[in-house]
Design an enzyme around this catalytic site. Sequence first.
Site, PDB file in Angstrom:
ATOM      1  N   TYR A   1      -9.428   4.990   7.686  1.00 43.78           N
ATOM      2  CA  TYR A   1      -9.201   5.502   9.476  1.00 43.78           C
ATOM      3  C   TYR A   1     -10.376   6.219   9.556  1.00 43.78           C
ATOM      4  O   TYR A   1      -9.684   7.150   8.950  1.00 43.78           O
ATOM      5  CB  TYR A   1      -8.104   6.072   9.640  1.00 43.78           C
ATOM      6  CG  TYR A   1      -6.551   4.413  10.003  1.00 43.78           C
ATOM      7  CD1 TYR A   1      -6.115   4.356   8.906  1.00 43.78           C
ATOM      8  CD2 TYR A   1      -6.573   4.043  11.600  1.00 43.78           C
ATOM      9  CE1 TYR A   1      -4.614   3.650   9.183  1.00 43.78           C
ATOM     10  CE2 TYR A   1      -5.295   3.482  11.760  1.00 43.78           C
ATOM     11  CZ  TYR A   1      -4.667   2.784  10.807  1.00 43.78           C
ATOM     12  OH  TYR A   1      -3.888   2.178  11.174  1.00 43.78           O
TER      13      TYR A   1
ATOM     14  N   LYS B   1       1.108  -0.837  14.927  1.00 41.37           N
ATOM     15  CA  LYS B   1       2.722  -1.144  15.736  1.00 41.37           C
ATOM     16  C   LYS B   1       3.088  -1.811  16.461  1.00 41.37           C
ATOM     17  O   LYS B   1       4.085  -2.425  16.393  1.00 41.37           O
ATOM     18  CB  LYS B   1       3.261   0.539  16.734  1.00 41.37           C
ATOM     19  CG  LYS B   1       3.364   1.289  15.517  1.00 41.37           C
ATOM     20  CD  LYS B   1       3.714   1.766  14.031  1.00 41.37           C
ATOM     21  CE  LYS B   1       4.418   2.808  13.274  1.00 41.37           C
ATOM     22  NZ  LYS B   1       4.311   2.494  12.169  1.00 41.37           N
TER      23      LYS B   1
ATOM     24  N   PRO C   1      -3.836  -0.765  19.214  1.00 44.33           N
ATOM     25  CA  PRO C   1      -3.550  -1.420  17.977  1.00 44.33           C
ATOM     26  C   PRO C   1      -3.691   0.256  16.580  1.00 44.33           C
ATOM     27  O   PRO C   1      -3.030  -0.076  15.678  1.00 44.33           O
ATOM     28  CB  PRO C   1      -4.336  -2.089  17.702  1.00 44.33           C
ATOM     29  CG  PRO C   1      -5.428  -2.114  18.149  1.00 44.33           C
ATOM     30  CD  PRO C   1      -5.069  -1.348  19.878  1.00 44.33           C
TER      31      PRO C   1
ATOM     32  N   TYR D   1       4.196   6.234  10.515  1.00 43.94           N
ATOM     33  CA  TYR D   1       3.371   4.846  10.208  1.00 43.94           C
ATOM     34  C   TYR D   1       3.956   3.523   8.997  1.00 43.94           C
ATOM     35  O   TYR D   1       4.041   2.416   9.453  1.00 43.94           O
ATOM     36  CB  TYR D   1       2.356   5.126   9.602  1.00 43.94           C
ATOM     37  CG  TYR D   1       0.910   4.429   8.782  1.00 43.94           C
ATOM     38  CD1 TYR D   1       0.362   4.503  10.124  1.00 43.94           C
ATOM     39  CD2 TYR D   1       0.584   3.391   7.918  1.00 43.94           C
ATOM     40  CE1 TYR D   1      -0.701   3.248  10.055  1.00 43.94           C
ATOM     41  CE2 TYR D   1      -0.267   2.457   8.151  1.00 43.94           C
ATOM     42  CZ  TYR D   1      -0.974   2.127   8.808  1.00 43.94           C
ATOM     43  OH  TYR D   1      -1.845   1.337   9.002  1.00 43.94           O
TER      44      TYR D   1
ATOM     45  N   HIS E   1       0.733  -0.891  -0.294  1.00 45.19           N
ATOM     46  CA  HIS E   1       0.051   0.379  -0.233  1.00 45.19           C
ATOM     47  C   HIS E   1       0.661   0.990   0.065  1.00 45.19           C
ATOM     48  O   HIS E   1       1.748   1.380   0.743  1.00 45.19           O
ATOM     49  CB  HIS E   1      -0.179  -0.027   1.189  1.00 45.19           C
ATOM     50  CG  HIS E   1      -2.241  -0.895   1.042  1.00 45.19           C
ATOM     51  ND1 HIS E   1      -3.357  -0.259   1.939  1.00 45.19           N
ATOM     52  CD2 HIS E   1      -2.531  -1.797   0.070  1.00 45.19           C
ATOM     53  CE1 HIS E   1      -3.866  -2.137   1.683  1.00 45.19           C
ATOM     54  NE2 HIS E   1      -3.259  -2.455   0.824  1.00 45.19           N
TER      55      HIS E   1
END
Length: 395
Positions: A205, A301, A297, A389, A76
């Site tokens: 998200y 990570k 979560p 990220y 991604h």
Amino acid sequence: MSEAQRTQVAIVGAGPAGLILARLLACQGVESIVIERRDRAYVEQRLRAGVLEQTTVDLLRAAGVGERMDREGLVHEGLYLQFDGVRHRIPLRELTGGRAITVYGQHEVVKDLIAARLGGGDEIVFEADDVRVLDVDADLPTIRFKVDGDERTIRCDFVAGCDGFHGVCRSTIPAETLSVYERHYPFAWLGILARTPPSLDELIYAHHERGFALHSMRSPELTRLYVQCSPDDTLDMWPDERVWEELHLRLATRDGWTLREGPVVEKSITTMRSYVVEPMQYGRLYLAGDAAHVVPPTGAKGLNLAAADVKVLAAALVDWYRTGRRDLLDAYSATCLRRVWRVEHFSWWMTTMLHRAPGDDAFDQRLQLAQLRYVTSSRAAATMLAENYVGLEHV
Ligand SMILES: Cc1cc2nc3c(=O)[nH]c(=O)nc-3n(C[C@H](O)[C@H](O)[C@H](O)COP(=O)(O)OP(=O)(O)OC[C@H]3O[C@@H](n4cnc5c(N)ncnc54)[C@H](O)[C@@H]3O)c2cc1C
């Protein structure tokens, strides 16, 4: 009782931390035995994390266990933040000089590592009962456990405590030598795995007044979805129809996008906490992964941090065996904790930006929206999210 077995490193726990460590050590000629309380099928099917940082992908490739991940993992190059019914893309690759994430289930990583280890003739003791970790402050620590009722003993130079948050290793360290830093969140995630293709090719998200929602995936045929719920909720309070209803509401956009439904093949509730123990070492016992720290979560990570710890630990152990020097081992805890706290902050920041806590008022919500608008409109702020990220370089 059988005779004591001797090895260089005894690794307690066959999760990602223990198995990656065993692999890294084997690649450098250091011997280890992995001791796991569950059976092989259980650890290979346990559904948990699914997002691999670029740094974790690079580590698995370098350890020679990246072949199936490269074939089947979904790369991604961006993710979406959604609020006020509008989706905003964060172009991860563009903002980080070419880095990305790979969606590949934690249980698939575990399967690959177990196959590589057993294929190389190295040992994993599954279904080890009553594991006891002894004499870690002496030169020759001992691990005792039972398999099929028979007592076994392993003596080793070092113990790696990779047995997760509820394991035994951390609790063998005298409590007065440890400092614990902890935060509980007043919400949890209700997660489902649905047999249906993802409704979008990247993660979403979503901030919503009814609570957070996440659209993720495990493969081109399996969608992973989460809705924020109360930590006191039980699965019977969330029949499939209610889960889909909330997902439709929280992931809805104003552009006519629709969420695909499919049969729910797994459903679970994950509570959320931040936890760090310092130091991550006592005598010849070194804690790694969830045994030493837990993150909520939201930042994806946990698994990645476990991989980062054992990379540091493997390098330190290999150096000790090659040169007899202790400096990298002595620095293990401090080295790891620098990354741990960066990741703790990032995970806390993502969590508090996106979830609705009980008692939050209009002021809190406006602060969240202001932050989301900033992250999605400022290249500097988006880059901060992106580089965390995809994973900061390992130290
Ligand atoms: C329920 C759950 C859901 C999660 N979901 C997500 C998610 O959606 N996204 C995300 O990013 N992260 C998620 N995580 C976090 C992520 O999965 C963990 O951070 C990661 O598994 C850490 O790896 P580890 O090897 O340190 O610990 P673990 O994976 O917990 O492995 C520890 C191993 O030690 C074994 N063990 C325990 N006690 C003993 C003992 N006494 N003797 C021998 N062996 C023992 C356990 O059986 C296990 O195999 C989740 C974690 C949990 C617990």
